[in-house]
Scaffold this active site. Sequence first.
Site, short mmCIF file in Angstrom:
data_model
loop_
_atom_site.label_atom_id
_atom_site.label_comp_id
_atom_site.label_asym_id
_atom_site.label_seq_id
_atom_site.Cartn_x
_atom_site.Cartn_y
_atom_site.Cartn_z
N THR A 276 -9.15 0.92 -10.00
CA THR A 276 -8.57 -0.22 -9.29
C THR A 276 -8.75 -1.43 -10.19
O THR A 276 -9.61 -1.43 -11.07
CB THR A 276 -9.28 -0.41 -7.94
OG1 THR A 276 -9.11 0.76 -7.16
CG2 THR A 276 -8.77 -1.60 -7.16
N ASP B 281 -7.81 8.39 0.30
CA ASP B 281 -8.36 7.28 1.08
C ASP B 281 -8.20 7.52 2.59
O ASP B 281 -8.72 6.75 3.40
CB ASP B 281 -7.72 5.95 0.68
CG ASP B 281 -8.44 5.30 -0.51
OD1 ASP B 281 -9.56 5.74 -0.83
OD2 ASP B 281 -7.90 4.36 -1.10
N SER C 257 -7.83 1.01 3.03
CA SER C 257 -8.29 0.56 1.71
C SER C 257 -9.53 -0.32 1.86
O SER C 257 -9.87 -0.76 2.95
CB SER C 257 -7.18 -0.26 1.06
OG SER C 257 -7.63 -0.89 -0.11
N SER C 258 -10.19 -0.56 0.74
CA SER C 258 -11.31 -1.51 0.71
C SER C 258 -10.97 -2.76 -0.07
O SER C 258 -11.81 -3.64 -0.25
CB SER C 258 -12.54 -0.86 0.07
OG SER C 258 -12.96 0.24 0.81
N ARG D 165 0.85 -1.18 0.00
CA ARG D 165 0.00 0.00 0.00
C ARG D 165 0.90 1.24 0.00
O ARG D 165 1.95 1.25 0.67
CB ARG D 165 -0.86 -0.01 1.27
CG ARG D 165 -1.85 1.13 1.41
CD ARG D 165 -2.95 1.04 0.43
NE ARG D 165 -4.09 1.87 0.81
CZ ARG D 165 -5.06 2.22 -0.03
NH1 ARG D 165 -5.03 1.81 -1.30
NH2 ARG D 165 -6.08 2.93 0.38
N GLY E 190 -13.43 -1.16 -7.45
CA GLY E 190 -14.64 -0.35 -7.26
C GLY E 190 -14.74 0.35 -5.93
O GLY E 190 -15.85 0.48 -5.40
N1 GLY Z 1 -8.22 3.25 -3.46
C1 GLY Z 1 -9.32 2.39 -3.24
C2 GLY Z 1 -9.08 1.48 -2.08
O1 GLY Z 1 -7.95 1.16 -1.77
O2 GLY Z 1 -10.02 1.07 -1.46
#
Ligand code: GLY
Length: 560
Positions: free
Chosen positions: A374, A416, A444-445, A100, A465
Amino acid sequence: MRFCARFRIIFVFLFVVAVAPAPNVAFAQRVARGLVVSDSELASQAGMEILNRGGNAVDAAVATAFALSVVDQASSGLGGGGFMVIYDAKARRAHALDFRETAPAGAHRELFMKDGKPVPSASVTGALAVAVPAEVAGLMQAFKQFGTLPLAVLMAPAIRLASDGFPLDATLRYAIERQRAAMKKFPDLARVFMPKDTLPAEGDIIRQAELAQTLKAIAAQGSDVFYRGWIAEAIVETVKKEGGVLSLEDFKNYKPLWREPLVGSYRNRTVITMPPPSSGGVALLEMLNVLAPYPLSALGHNSATYLHLVAEAMKHAFADRAQYLGDPDFVKAPIATLVSKEYAAWIRGRISAAKTYPPKYYGLVNFKAEQGGTTHFSVIDRFGNAVACTQTVNTRFGSKILVPRTGIVLNNEMDDFAIHPGGNVYGLVGNEANSLQPKKRPLSSMAPTIILRGERPEIVVGAAGGPRIISATLQVILNIIDFHLLVKEAVIAPRIHHQWMPDNLIVEADIAPETRRALERRGHHVRERGVVGVAQAIVADKGRVSGEADPRKPARAAAE
Ligand code: GLY
Protein backbone atom coordinates in the site's frame (compact mmCIF):
# COMPACT_ATOMS: atom_id res chain seq x y z
CA MET A 1 -19.88 19.07 3.80
CA ARG A 2 -19.71 22.83 4.00
CA PHE A 3 -17.53 24.55 6.56
CA CYS A 4 -18.98 27.68 8.08
CA ALA A 5 -17.13 30.79 7.08
CA ARG A 6 -16.57 32.18 10.55
CA PHE A 7 -13.10 33.30 9.81
CA ARG A 8 -12.87 34.34 6.22
CA ILE A 9 -9.15 34.36 6.21
CA ILE A 10 -7.46 34.52 2.90
CA PHE A 11 -4.31 32.71 3.79
CA VAL A 12 -1.14 32.64 1.87
CA PHE A 13 1.38 29.90 2.33
CA LEU A 14 4.84 31.27 2.16
CA PHE A 15 6.28 27.83 1.56
CA VAL A 16 9.57 28.52 3.18
CA VAL A 17 11.96 25.65 2.81
CA ALA A 18 12.10 24.27 6.31
CA VAL A 19 15.32 22.37 6.44
CA ALA A 20 17.74 20.91 3.98
CA PRO A 21 16.45 17.43 3.19
CA ALA A 22 18.03 14.70 5.26
CA PRO A 23 19.35 11.80 3.16
CA ASN A 24 16.33 9.59 3.59
CA VAL A 25 13.81 12.37 3.31
CA ALA A 26 14.41 13.34 -0.25
CA PHE A 27 10.90 12.33 -1.17
CA ALA A 28 9.49 15.48 0.37
CA GLN A 29 9.69 18.03 -2.38
CA ARG A 30 9.61 21.60 -1.21
CA VAL A 31 9.10 24.52 -3.56
CA ALA A 32 7.12 27.70 -3.69
CA ARG A 33 4.11 26.17 -5.40
CA GLY A 34 3.14 23.56 -2.81
CA LEU A 35 4.32 20.24 -1.58
CA VAL A 36 3.95 16.57 -2.49
CA VAL A 37 5.13 13.88 -0.10
CA SER A 38 5.00 10.30 -1.29
CA ASP A 39 7.14 7.31 -0.60
CA SER A 40 8.80 7.54 -4.01
CA GLU A 41 11.08 10.41 -4.93
CA LEU A 42 10.16 10.02 -8.60
CA ALA A 43 6.44 10.09 -7.90
CA SER A 44 6.82 13.17 -5.69
CA GLN A 45 8.74 14.82 -8.51
CA ALA A 46 5.92 13.98 -10.92
CA GLY A 47 3.44 15.71 -8.61
CA MET A 48 5.75 18.66 -8.12
CA GLU A 49 6.18 19.02 -11.87
CA ILE A 50 2.44 19.53 -12.09
CA LEU A 51 2.31 22.03 -9.21
CA ASN A 52 5.12 23.93 -10.88
CA ARG A 53 3.09 24.08 -14.09
CA GLY A 54 0.26 25.74 -12.19
CA GLY A 55 -1.80 22.64 -11.45
CA ASN A 56 -3.79 22.29 -8.26
CA ALA A 57 -3.52 19.62 -5.53
CA VAL A 58 -5.82 17.19 -7.37
CA ASP A 59 -3.87 17.61 -10.63
CA ALA A 60 -0.71 16.84 -8.65
CA ALA A 61 -2.37 13.91 -6.89
CA VAL A 62 -3.45 12.36 -10.19
CA ALA A 63 0.08 12.76 -11.60
CA THR A 64 1.63 11.33 -8.42
CA ALA A 65 -0.76 8.38 -8.38
CA PHE A 66 -0.08 7.49 -12.03
CA ALA A 67 3.68 7.80 -11.40
CA LEU A 68 3.37 5.50 -8.38
CA SER A 69 1.55 3.02 -10.61
CA VAL A 70 4.82 2.78 -12.58
CA VAL A 71 7.59 3.09 -10.00
CA ASP A 72 6.05 0.97 -7.24
CA GLN A 73 3.69 -1.67 -8.62
CA ALA A 74 4.47 -3.67 -5.48
CA SER A 75 2.34 -1.20 -3.52
CA SER A 76 -0.27 0.30 -5.82
CA GLY A 77 -1.14 0.73 -9.44
CA LEU A 78 -3.68 0.43 -12.22
CA GLY A 79 -4.61 -3.04 -10.99
CA GLY A 80 -5.54 -1.77 -7.50
CA GLY A 81 -7.65 0.92 -5.89
CA GLY A 82 -7.73 3.45 -3.09
CA PHE A 83 -9.34 6.35 -1.28
CA MET A 84 -8.83 10.08 -1.70
CA VAL A 85 -9.82 12.84 0.71
CA ILE A 86 -9.86 16.27 -0.90
CA TYR A 87 -10.18 19.70 0.67
CA ASP A 88 -11.34 22.36 -1.75
CA ALA A 89 -10.19 25.64 -0.21
CA LYS A 90 -12.25 27.99 -2.37
CA ALA A 91 -15.52 26.20 -1.74
CA ARG A 92 -14.48 25.30 1.84
CA ARG A 93 -15.75 21.79 1.16
CA ALA A 94 -14.30 18.38 1.77
CA HIS A 95 -14.85 15.35 -0.50
CA ALA A 96 -14.15 11.67 -0.05
CA LEU A 97 -13.61 9.54 -3.13
CA ASP A 98 -14.04 5.78 -2.79
CA PHE A 99 -12.25 3.92 -5.54
CA ARG A 100 -12.08 0.66 -3.66
CA GLU A 101 -12.09 -2.55 -5.69
CA THR A 102 -15.26 -4.67 -5.65
CA ALA A 103 -15.78 -8.41 -5.50
CA PRO A 104 -16.57 -9.85 -8.94
CA ALA A 105 -20.26 -10.72 -9.48
CA GLY A 106 -19.25 -14.38 -9.70
CA ALA A 107 -17.38 -14.46 -6.37
CA HIS A 108 -18.62 -16.52 -3.44
CA ARG A 109 -17.11 -17.95 -0.32
CA GLU A 110 -16.98 -21.54 -1.54
CA LEU A 111 -14.43 -20.48 -4.15
CA PHE A 112 -12.01 -20.13 -1.26
CA MET A 113 -12.79 -23.54 0.26
CA LYS A 114 -11.60 -27.00 -0.61
CA ASP A 115 -13.20 -30.14 0.81
CA GLY A 116 -15.15 -27.93 3.20
CA LYS A 117 -12.01 -26.27 4.53
CA PRO A 118 -10.84 -22.72 3.90
CA VAL A 119 -7.82 -22.26 1.65
CA PRO A 120 -6.27 -19.01 2.92
CA SER A 121 -3.73 -18.81 0.09
CA ALA A 122 -6.54 -18.61 -2.50
CA SER A 123 -7.56 -15.12 -1.45
CA VAL A 124 -3.95 -13.94 -1.37
CA THR A 125 -2.20 -15.31 -4.44
CA GLY A 126 -3.53 -15.95 -7.94
CA ALA A 127 -6.66 -15.21 -9.93
CA LEU A 128 -9.33 -15.71 -7.27
CA ALA A 129 -7.67 -13.05 -5.13
CA VAL A 130 -8.34 -10.35 -7.72
CA ALA A 131 -11.12 -7.83 -7.12
CA VAL A 132 -12.30 -5.47 -9.86
CA PRO A 133 -9.51 -2.89 -10.36
CA ALA A 134 -10.63 0.61 -9.44
CA GLU A 135 -7.61 2.90 -9.60
CA VAL A 136 -8.18 4.24 -13.12
CA ALA A 137 -11.86 4.96 -12.51
CA GLY A 138 -11.00 6.75 -9.28
CA LEU A 139 -8.25 8.93 -10.70
CA MET A 140 -10.41 9.80 -13.71
CA GLN A 141 -13.26 10.78 -11.41
CA ALA A 142 -11.02 13.06 -9.33
CA PHE A 143 -9.60 14.53 -12.54
CA LYS A 144 -13.04 15.08 -14.04
CA GLN A 145 -14.34 16.94 -11.03
CA PHE A 146 -11.28 18.93 -9.96
CA GLY A 147 -8.55 18.69 -12.63
CA THR A 148 -7.43 21.86 -14.37
CA LEU A 149 -4.59 20.70 -16.63
CA PRO A 150 -5.00 18.31 -19.58
CA LEU A 151 -4.95 14.62 -18.69
CA ALA A 152 -2.06 14.04 -21.10
CA VAL A 153 0.01 16.56 -19.12
CA LEU A 154 -0.81 14.87 -15.81
CA MET A 155 0.06 11.43 -17.16
CA ALA A 156 3.21 12.49 -19.04
CA PRO A 157 5.60 11.83 -16.14
CA ALA A 158 4.17 8.33 -15.61
CA ILE A 159 4.37 7.53 -19.32
CA ARG A 160 7.98 8.76 -19.37
CA LEU A 161 8.89 6.64 -16.36
CA ALA A 162 7.32 3.55 -17.91
CA SER A 163 8.79 3.89 -21.40
CA ASP A 164 12.25 5.33 -20.59
CA GLY A 165 12.50 3.30 -17.39
CA PHE A 166 13.56 4.38 -13.93
CA PRO A 167 16.42 3.39 -11.64
CA LEU A 168 15.36 0.71 -9.17
CA ASP A 169 15.22 2.09 -5.63
CA ALA A 170 15.79 0.29 -2.33
CA THR A 171 12.06 -0.03 -1.62
CA LEU A 172 11.10 -1.80 -4.83
CA ARG A 173 14.27 -3.89 -4.76
CA TYR A 174 13.34 -5.06 -1.27
CA ALA A 175 9.83 -5.96 -2.46
CA ILE A 176 11.26 -7.93 -5.41
CA GLU A 177 13.69 -9.70 -3.08
CA ARG A 178 10.87 -10.71 -0.75
CA GLN A 179 8.91 -12.08 -3.71
CA ARG A 180 11.68 -14.01 -5.43
CA ALA A 181 9.97 -17.32 -4.83
CA ALA A 182 6.65 -16.00 -6.16
CA MET A 183 8.40 -14.61 -9.27
CA LYS A 184 9.28 -18.18 -10.21
CA LYS A 185 5.61 -19.11 -10.26
CA PHE A 186 4.53 -15.92 -12.03
CA PRO A 187 6.80 -15.58 -15.08
CA ASP A 188 5.15 -12.38 -16.36
CA LEU A 189 5.92 -10.66 -13.08
CA ALA A 190 9.51 -11.94 -13.27
CA ARG A 191 9.81 -10.82 -16.91
CA VAL A 192 9.36 -7.21 -15.79
CA PHE A 193 10.94 -7.16 -12.35
CA MET A 194 13.69 -9.77 -12.65
CA PRO A 195 14.44 -9.42 -16.38
CA LYS A 196 17.82 -11.15 -16.12
CA ASP A 197 16.45 -13.92 -13.91
CA THR A 198 18.35 -12.57 -10.92
CA LEU A 199 17.61 -9.94 -8.34
CA PRO A 200 18.31 -6.59 -10.01
CA ALA A 201 20.67 -4.16 -8.29
CA GLU A 202 19.68 -0.77 -6.93
CA GLY A 203 20.04 1.67 -9.82
CA ASP A 204 19.28 -0.90 -12.52
CA ILE A 205 16.78 0.52 -15.02
CA ILE A 206 13.29 -1.00 -14.94
CA ARG A 207 11.46 -0.44 -18.24
CA GLN A 208 7.77 -1.27 -18.67
CA ALA A 209 6.95 -0.91 -22.38
CA GLU A 210 3.56 -2.61 -22.10
CA LEU A 211 2.55 -0.46 -19.16
CA ALA A 212 3.63 2.64 -21.14
CA GLN A 213 1.22 1.61 -23.94
CA THR A 214 -1.56 1.11 -21.41
CA LEU A 215 -0.95 4.55 -19.89
CA LYS A 216 -0.83 6.19 -23.33
CA ALA A 217 -4.15 4.59 -24.22
CA ILE A 218 -5.74 5.90 -21.01
CA ALA A 219 -4.26 9.38 -21.58
CA ALA A 220 -5.74 9.42 -25.10
CA GLN A 221 -9.07 7.65 -24.55
CA GLY A 222 -9.90 8.03 -20.86
CA SER A 223 -11.21 5.29 -18.59
CA ASP A 224 -13.42 3.63 -21.27
CA VAL A 225 -10.42 1.93 -22.80
CA PHE A 226 -9.71 0.43 -19.38
CA TYR A 227 -13.27 -0.59 -18.42
CA ARG A 228 -14.81 -1.31 -21.83
CA GLY A 229 -11.88 -1.74 -24.19
CA TRP A 230 -8.84 -3.87 -24.86
CA ILE A 231 -7.38 -3.41 -21.38
CA ALA A 232 -10.43 -4.96 -19.68
CA GLU A 233 -10.36 -7.75 -22.28
CA ALA A 234 -6.69 -8.51 -21.64
CA ILE A 235 -7.20 -8.56 -17.85
CA VAL A 236 -10.29 -10.78 -18.01
CA GLU A 237 -8.60 -13.17 -20.43
CA THR A 238 -5.59 -13.58 -18.10
CA VAL A 239 -7.65 -13.92 -14.94
CA LYS A 240 -9.99 -16.50 -16.51
CA LYS A 241 -7.03 -18.49 -17.84
CA GLU A 242 -5.68 -18.59 -14.27
CA GLY A 243 -8.99 -19.81 -12.85
CA GLY A 244 -10.54 -16.54 -11.68
CA VAL A 245 -14.10 -15.25 -12.04
CA LEU A 246 -13.58 -11.64 -13.13
CA SER A 247 -15.76 -10.77 -16.17
CA LEU A 248 -16.12 -7.96 -18.70
CA GLU A 249 -19.45 -7.20 -17.05
CA ASP A 250 -17.62 -6.56 -13.76
CA PHE A 251 -15.48 -3.97 -15.53
CA LYS A 252 -18.48 -2.32 -17.19
CA ASN A 253 -20.30 -2.11 -13.89
CA TYR A 254 -17.49 -0.65 -11.78
CA LYS A 255 -18.14 2.83 -10.43
CA PRO A 256 -16.08 5.02 -8.07
CA LEU A 257 -18.26 6.70 -5.45
CA TRP A 258 -18.23 10.09 -3.79
CA ARG A 259 -18.97 9.52 -0.13
CA GLU A 260 -19.75 11.96 2.62
CA PRO A 261 -16.42 12.46 4.39
CA LEU A 262 -16.26 11.53 8.05
CA VAL A 263 -15.75 14.66 10.12
CA GLY A 264 -14.72 14.87 13.77
CA SER A 265 -12.85 17.20 16.04
CA TYR A 266 -9.67 16.97 18.07
CA ARG A 267 -8.17 19.73 20.18
CA ASN A 268 -9.92 22.59 18.36
CA ARG A 269 -9.26 21.14 14.95
CA THR A 270 -11.52 19.59 12.33
CA VAL A 271 -10.52 16.08 11.35
CA ILE A 272 -11.68 15.04 7.86
CA THR A 273 -11.16 11.42 7.02
CA MET A 274 -12.41 8.45 5.01
CA PRO A 275 -15.73 6.75 5.85
CA PRO A 276 -16.47 3.07 5.15
CA PRO A 277 -15.76 0.95 3.22
CA SER A 278 -12.59 1.96 4.98
CA SER A 279 -12.45 1.34 8.69
CA GLY A 280 -9.51 3.75 8.90
CA GLY A 281 -11.45 6.95 9.47
CA VAL A 282 -13.95 5.47 11.93
CA ALA A 283 -11.20 3.90 14.01
CA LEU A 284 -9.09 7.06 13.88
CA LEU A 285 -11.94 9.29 15.11
CA GLU A 286 -12.97 6.76 17.74
CA MET A 287 -9.42 6.66 19.14
CA LEU A 288 -8.95 10.45 19.02
CA ASN A 289 -12.26 10.90 20.88
CA VAL A 290 -11.23 8.37 23.51
CA LEU A 291 -7.81 9.98 24.00
CA ALA A 292 -8.80 13.67 23.86
CA PRO A 293 -9.64 14.22 27.56
CA TYR A 294 -6.39 12.64 28.77
CA PRO A 295 -3.49 15.04 29.42
CA LEU A 296 -1.36 13.17 26.90
CA SER A 297 1.50 15.67 26.64
CA ALA A 298 1.89 15.69 30.44
CA LEU A 299 2.26 11.92 30.44
CA GLY A 300 5.42 12.17 28.34
CA HIS A 301 6.00 11.21 24.74
CA ASN A 302 6.07 7.43 24.35
CA SER A 303 5.98 6.93 28.13
CA ALA A 304 4.51 3.61 29.27
CA THR A 305 1.40 5.31 30.66
CA TYR A 306 0.82 7.17 27.39
CA LEU A 307 1.43 4.09 25.22
CA HIS A 308 -0.88 2.01 27.43
CA LEU A 309 -3.74 4.46 26.94
CA VAL A 310 -3.10 4.55 23.18
CA ALA A 311 -3.04 0.74 23.08
CA GLU A 312 -6.33 0.55 24.99
CA ALA A 313 -7.94 2.99 22.56
CA MET A 314 -6.64 0.82 19.71
CA LYS A 315 -8.04 -2.37 21.23
CA HIS A 316 -11.51 -0.86 21.54
CA ALA A 317 -11.44 0.64 18.03
CA PHE A 318 -10.19 -2.56 16.37
CA ALA A 319 -12.78 -4.66 18.21
CA ASP A 320 -15.48 -2.35 16.88
CA ARG A 321 -13.94 -2.52 13.41
CA ALA A 322 -14.24 -6.29 13.45
CA GLN A 323 -17.74 -6.24 14.86
CA TYR A 324 -19.50 -3.61 12.81
CA LEU A 325 -17.72 -2.38 9.74
CA GLY A 326 -18.11 -3.35 6.10
CA ASP A 327 -19.23 -1.92 2.79
CA PRO A 328 -21.93 0.70 3.67
CA ASP A 329 -23.87 -0.28 0.53
CA PHE A 330 -24.38 -3.73 2.09
CA VAL A 331 -24.37 -3.24 5.87
CA LYS A 332 -25.69 -0.57 8.16
CA ALA A 333 -23.08 0.26 10.80
CA PRO A 334 -23.62 2.52 13.82
CA ILE A 335 -21.01 4.97 12.54
CA ALA A 336 -22.48 8.03 14.26
CA THR A 337 -22.30 6.22 17.59
CA LEU A 338 -18.82 4.85 17.05
CA VAL A 339 -17.41 8.33 16.35
CA SER A 340 -19.42 10.11 19.05
CA LYS A 341 -17.91 11.76 22.12
CA GLU A 342 -20.50 9.94 24.27
CA TYR A 343 -19.38 6.51 23.10
CA ALA A 344 -15.76 7.58 23.68
CA ALA A 345 -16.66 8.55 27.25
CA TRP A 346 -18.24 5.12 27.78
CA ILE A 347 -15.05 3.48 26.50
CA ARG A 348 -12.91 5.63 28.79
CA GLY A 349 -14.98 4.35 31.69
CA ARG A 350 -13.78 0.86 30.75
CA ILE A 351 -10.09 1.81 30.53
CA SER A 352 -7.84 1.27 33.51
CA ALA A 353 -4.49 3.05 33.65
CA ALA A 354 -3.14 0.07 35.55
CA LYS A 355 -3.96 -2.90 33.36
CA THR A 356 -5.14 -4.25 30.08
CA TYR A 357 -7.83 -6.91 29.60
CA PRO A 358 -8.30 -10.07 27.54
CA PRO A 359 -9.85 -9.67 24.04
CA LYS A 360 -13.40 -10.56 25.10
CA TYR A 361 -13.52 -7.41 27.26
CA TYR A 362 -13.48 -5.20 24.14
CA GLY A 363 -16.26 -4.41 21.74
CA LEU A 364 -19.62 -6.11 21.94
CA VAL A 365 -19.38 -9.67 23.03
CA ASN A 366 -21.65 -11.58 20.56
CA PHE A 367 -18.76 -11.75 18.15
CA LYS A 368 -18.32 -14.64 15.76
CA ALA A 369 -14.78 -14.79 14.57
CA GLU A 370 -14.40 -16.06 11.32
CA GLN A 371 -2.64 -11.13 8.04
CA GLY A 372 1.17 -4.65 2.43
CA GLY A 373 1.54 -3.38 -0.59
CA THR A 374 0.00 0.00 0.00
CA THR A 375 1.18 3.56 -0.40
CA HIS A 376 0.05 6.93 0.90
CA PHE A 377 0.81 10.41 -0.39
CA SER A 378 -0.10 13.88 0.78
CA VAL A 379 -0.40 17.03 -1.33
CA ILE A 380 -0.98 20.67 -0.54
CA ASP A 381 -1.04 23.44 -3.14
CA ARG A 382 -0.55 27.21 -3.10
CA PHE A 383 -4.33 27.73 -3.10
CA GLY A 384 -4.74 25.90 0.20
CA ASN A 385 -6.28 22.81 -1.39
CA ALA A 386 -5.14 19.51 0.03
CA VAL A 387 -5.30 15.86 -0.99
CA ALA A 388 -4.67 12.83 1.21
CA CYS A 389 -4.63 9.67 -0.90
CA THR A 390 -3.94 6.08 0.05
CA GLN A 391 -3.93 3.42 -2.64
CA THR A 392 -3.11 -0.22 -2.71
CA VAL A 393 -2.86 -3.56 -4.46
CA ASN A 394 -3.07 -5.06 -0.94
CA THR A 395 0.04 -7.16 -0.24
CA ARG A 396 3.30 -6.80 -2.18
CA PHE A 397 2.62 -7.16 -5.92
CA GLY A 398 -0.98 -8.08 -5.01
CA SER A 399 -2.12 -11.35 -6.57
CA LYS A 400 1.34 -11.61 -8.29
CA ILE A 401 -0.45 -11.72 -11.64
CA LEU A 402 1.00 -9.30 -14.18
CA VAL A 403 -1.27 -9.09 -17.20
CA PRO A 404 0.59 -9.51 -20.50
CA ARG A 405 0.02 -6.72 -23.07
CA THR A 406 -0.95 -4.30 -20.29
CA GLY A 407 1.96 -4.55 -17.85
CA ILE A 408 -0.53 -4.22 -14.98
CA VAL A 409 -0.06 -6.03 -11.66
CA LEU A 410 -3.43 -7.13 -10.27
CA ASN A 411 -4.52 -6.65 -6.67
CA ASN A 412 -5.35 -9.35 -4.13
CA GLU A 413 -7.94 -7.25 -2.33
CA MET A 414 -10.34 -10.20 -1.94
CA ASP A 415 -8.28 -11.13 1.12
CA ASP A 416 -9.58 -8.01 2.87
CA PHE A 417 -12.97 -9.69 3.21
CA ALA A 418 -13.55 -11.78 6.35
CA ILE A 419 -13.30 -15.06 4.45
CA HIS A 420 -11.19 -17.25 6.69
CA PRO A 421 -11.95 -18.09 10.35
CA GLY A 422 -8.33 -17.55 11.33
CA GLY A 423 -8.31 -14.03 9.93
CA ASN A 424 -6.69 -12.58 6.81
CA VAL A 425 -3.05 -12.14 5.88
CA TYR A 426 -2.79 -9.32 8.46
CA GLY A 427 -4.38 -11.41 11.21
CA LEU A 428 -7.52 -9.24 11.00
CA VAL A 429 -10.75 -10.93 11.91
CA GLY A 430 -14.22 -9.82 10.95
CA ASN A 431 -17.78 -11.02 10.85
CA GLU A 432 -20.87 -10.78 8.72
CA ALA A 433 -20.48 -7.04 8.15
CA ASN A 434 -17.37 -7.75 6.12
CA SER A 435 -18.45 -11.08 4.64
CA LEU A 436 -17.72 -11.75 1.00
CA GLN A 437 -20.64 -10.98 -1.29
CA PRO A 438 -20.71 -10.37 -5.03
CA LYS A 439 -20.12 -6.70 -5.99
CA LYS A 440 -19.28 -5.79 -2.38
CA ARG A 441 -16.24 -3.72 -1.39
CA PRO A 442 -13.90 -5.33 1.14
CA LEU A 443 -13.27 -3.45 4.36
CA SER A 444 -10.06 -1.43 4.31
CA SER A 445 -7.82 0.15 6.94
CA MET A 446 -6.70 3.04 4.78
CA ALA A 447 -7.02 6.36 6.57
CA PRO A 448 -6.24 9.35 4.33
CA THR A 449 -6.85 12.35 6.59
CA ILE A 450 -6.82 16.13 6.40
CA ILE A 451 -6.88 18.17 9.62
CA LEU A 452 -8.04 21.76 9.48
CA ARG A 453 -7.17 24.53 11.90
CA GLY A 454 -9.96 26.98 11.33
CA GLU A 455 -10.52 26.64 7.61
CA ARG A 456 -6.91 25.98 6.75
CA PRO A 457 -5.39 22.53 6.21
CA GLU A 458 -2.81 22.06 8.94
CA ILE A 459 -1.98 18.35 8.62
CA VAL A 460 -2.31 16.07 5.58
CA VAL A 461 -1.49 12.54 6.61
CA GLY A 462 -1.98 8.81 6.04
CA ALA A 463 0.02 5.63 5.91
CA ALA A 464 0.61 2.23 4.36
CA GLY A 465 0.79 -1.05 6.27
CA GLY A 466 -2.51 -2.94 6.46
CA PRO A 467 -4.15 -2.44 9.87
CA ARG A 468 -1.01 -0.66 11.06
CA ILE A 469 -2.10 2.23 8.83
CA ILE A 470 -4.60 3.24 11.49
CA SER A 471 -2.08 3.09 14.33
CA ALA A 472 0.60 4.94 12.38
CA THR A 473 -1.76 7.70 11.30
CA LEU A 474 -3.04 8.15 14.86
CA GLN A 475 0.42 8.42 16.38
CA VAL A 476 1.74 10.87 13.78
CA ILE A 477 -1.27 13.10 14.53
CA LEU A 478 -0.73 12.84 18.30
CA ASN A 479 2.99 13.52 17.86
CA ILE A 480 2.23 16.74 15.98
CA ILE A 481 -0.73 18.03 17.96
CA ASP A 482 -0.08 16.83 21.51
CA PHE A 483 3.70 16.65 21.58
CA HIS A 484 4.47 19.52 19.16
CA LEU A 485 7.03 17.44 17.29
CA LEU A 486 8.27 18.75 13.96
CA VAL A 487 6.82 16.75 11.09
CA LYS A 488 10.10 14.89 10.58
CA GLU A 489 10.31 13.82 14.23
CA ALA A 490 6.59 13.05 14.27
CA VAL A 491 6.89 10.61 11.38
CA ILE A 492 10.15 9.01 12.51
CA ALA A 493 9.28 8.56 16.24
CA PRO A 494 8.85 4.89 17.24
CA ARG A 495 5.29 3.59 17.27
CA ILE A 496 3.13 0.85 18.69
CA HIS A 497 0.22 -1.12 17.27
CA HIS A 498 -2.58 -3.17 18.78
CA GLN A 499 -5.37 -4.59 16.62
CA TRP A 500 -7.24 -6.32 19.46
CA MET A 501 -6.81 -9.74 17.89
CA PRO A 502 -4.29 -11.30 17.87
CA ASP A 503 -3.81 -10.07 21.43
CA ASN A 504 -0.29 -8.68 20.94
CA LEU A 505 1.05 -5.20 21.54
CA ILE A 506 3.48 -4.61 18.67
CA VAL A 507 6.33 -2.24 19.56
CA GLU A 508 8.97 -0.92 17.21
CA ALA A 509 12.64 -1.56 17.94
CA ASP A 510 13.24 1.89 19.48
CA ILE A 511 10.60 1.56 22.18
CA ALA A 512 12.80 1.44 25.30
CA PRO A 513 13.23 -1.85 27.24
CA GLU A 514 11.99 -0.29 30.50
CA THR A 515 8.90 0.99 28.70
CA ARG A 516 8.23 -2.50 27.33
CA ARG A 517 8.58 -3.94 30.83
CA ALA A 518 6.16 -1.37 32.22
CA LEU A 519 3.65 -2.29 29.50
CA GLU A 520 4.10 -5.99 30.29
CA ARG A 521 3.38 -5.26 33.94
CA ARG A 522 0.03 -3.89 32.79
CA GLY A 523 -0.68 -7.22 31.14
CA HIS A 524 0.25 -6.51 27.52
CA HIS A 525 1.80 -9.23 25.40
CA VAL A 526 4.60 -7.08 24.02
CA ARG A 527 6.10 -8.22 20.72
CA GLU A 528 8.59 -6.60 18.35
CA ARG A 529 7.44 -7.42 14.83
CA GLY A 530 8.72 -5.14 12.08
CA VAL A 531 7.64 -1.56 11.70
CA VAL A 532 4.28 0.06 12.39
CA GLY A 533 3.14 1.45 9.07
CA VAL A 534 4.78 3.84 6.65
CA ALA A 535 3.42 7.38 6.98
CA GLN A 536 3.64 10.45 4.76
CA ALA A 537 2.72 13.75 6.37
CA ILE A 538 2.62 17.42 5.53
CA VAL A 539 2.25 20.14 8.15
CA ALA A 540 1.33 23.70 7.22
CA ASP A 541 1.90 26.01 10.14
CA LYS A 542 2.18 29.79 10.18
CA GLY A 543 3.00 30.09 6.51
CA ARG A 544 5.57 27.35 6.66
CA VAL A 545 4.97 24.04 4.95
CA SER A 546 7.06 20.98 5.57
CA GLY A 547 6.62 17.32 4.89
CA GLU A 548 8.18 14.03 5.70
CA ALA A 549 8.30 10.71 3.90
CA ASP A 550 8.70 7.81 6.26
CA PRO A 551 12.14 6.21 6.05
CA ARG A 552 10.58 2.93 7.19
CA LYS A 553 9.48 1.92 3.69
CA PRO A 554 12.14 -0.58 2.61
CA ALA A 555 11.59 -2.56 5.77
CA ARG A 556 7.91 -1.93 6.13
CA ALA A 557 5.73 -4.34 7.96
CA ALA A 558 3.68 -5.29 4.96
CA ALA A 559 2.42 -8.78 4.61
CA GLU A 560 4.35 -10.74 2.06
N1 GLY B 1 -5.47 -3.72 1.54
C1 GLY B 1 -5.18 -3.09 2.77
C2 GLY B 1 -6.31 -2.22 3.22
O1 GLY B 1 -7.07 -1.74 2.41
O2 GLY B 1 -6.47 -2.02 4.39
